[in-house]
Design an enzyme around this catalytic site. Sequence first.
Site, PDB file in Angstrom:
ATOM      1  N   GLU A  72      13.534   8.558   9.787  1.00 29.67           N
ATOM      2  CA  GLU A  72      13.146   7.345  10.495  1.00 29.67           C
ATOM      3  C   GLU A  72      14.331   6.406  10.748  1.00 29.67           C
ATOM      4  OE1 GLU A  72      10.491   7.527  11.778  1.00 29.67           O
ATOM      5  OE2 GLU A  72       8.848   8.167  10.477  1.00 29.67           O
ATOM      6  N   HIS A  91       9.876   0.721   4.730  1.00 28.54           N
ATOM      7  CA  HIS A  91       8.756   1.464   5.318  1.00 28.54           C
ATOM      8  C   HIS A  91       8.060   2.255   4.221  1.00 28.54           C
ATOM      9  CE1 HIS A  91       6.335   4.175   7.644  1.00 28.54           C
ATOM     10  NE2 HIS A  91       7.101   5.224   7.378  1.00 28.54           N
ATOM     11  N   HIS A  93       3.957   4.275   3.081  1.00 26.53           N
ATOM     12  CA  HIS A  93       2.638   4.757   3.478  1.00 26.53           C
ATOM     13  C   HIS A  93       1.588   4.243   2.489  1.00 26.53           C
ATOM     14  CE1 HIS A  93       4.644   8.501   5.554  1.00 26.53           C
ATOM     15  NE2 HIS A  93       5.006   7.348   6.089  1.00 26.53           N
ATOM     16  N   TYR A 112      -5.814 -16.724   4.923  1.00 23.70           N
ATOM     17  CA  TYR A 112      -4.638 -17.493   5.332  1.00 23.70           C
ATOM     18  C   TYR A 112      -3.321 -16.805   5.002  1.00 23.70           C
ATOM     19  CZ  TYR A 112      -3.483 -19.110   0.590  1.00 23.70           C
ATOM     20  OH  TYR A 112      -3.104 -19.166  -0.718  1.00 23.70           O
ATOM     21  N   HIS A 154       0.063   6.021  10.691  1.00 21.24           N
ATOM     22  CA  HIS A 154       1.329   6.316  10.017  1.00 21.24           C
ATOM     23  C   HIS A 154       1.509   5.515   8.726  1.00 21.24           C
ATOM     24  CE1 HIS A 154       5.891   7.258  10.680  1.00 21.24           C
ATOM     25  NE2 HIS A 154       5.645   7.035   9.402  1.00 21.24           N
ATOM     26  N   TYR A 209      11.402 -23.270   1.301  1.00 25.13           N
ATOM     27  CA  TYR A 209      12.628 -24.045   1.099  1.00 25.13           C
ATOM     28  C   TYR A 209      12.550 -24.916  -0.151  1.00 25.13           C
ATOM     29  CZ  TYR A 209      14.151 -22.665   5.765  1.00 25.13           C
ATOM     30  OH  TYR A 209      14.550 -21.934   6.870  1.00 25.13           O
TER      31      TYR A 209
END
Length: 227
Positions: A72, A91, A93, A112, A154, A209
């Site tokens: 990938e 990434h 699964h 939210y 995927h 922050y």
Amino acid sequence: MEHKQLRDEMVSICRRMNTSGINQGTAGNLSVRAGSGFLITPSGLPYDTMTPEDIVEMDFDGTYVGRRPSSEWRFHRDILKAREDIDVVLHCHSVYATTLACHHKTIPSFHYMTGVAGGATIRCARYATFGTQALSDAALEALEGRLACLLGQHGQISLGKSLEAALWLAIEVETLSRMYVQALTLGEPPVLPDDEMERVIAQMKRMSYGFGPEAEGSNDIARPRKA
């Protein structure tokens, strides 16, 4: 940060992906911006046997040094190239995120915390064959203005400025996916309106922050410690 330290941290994060339950076997991959290129996990190597020396160094032209990179690598390269605001692409699964991706379902603002990905939804990219430029193009579209997306039939992608941030977001996306799948058993849940999600995201940015959710000055009375 030195490449050696980055490689060590990448191996640690990869193993935590498995122990956290968001990944299994040789699935998933991880990349980090490094100098003028990036570091990426190798292809087909289980995380429990992977060493820092196995991490692959790649340039943005697709050339690499060392083992063969993850299949990938294209979407890792393209995301890092297009998104100067992030330095890490993760990434995996994870089961519930992939469950939704198998139905090409976007995660709406049913909760939210959907806002942690940067918008009112976590989009699902259209399906494309793994490892192809078409998949990279689809991922870039789904990630526009977002820090996470699902990949049709995927898995998921989560982004971050740091390895820890990307892992945290991937776990949060999986948690939201599980809640959404469970909520769907009762019917399609109501969603929060866009104006509320704008307020939520603004407060999340303030708190990232180090500020509280209140406007500055609204709750600034500090009590002195007792001797």
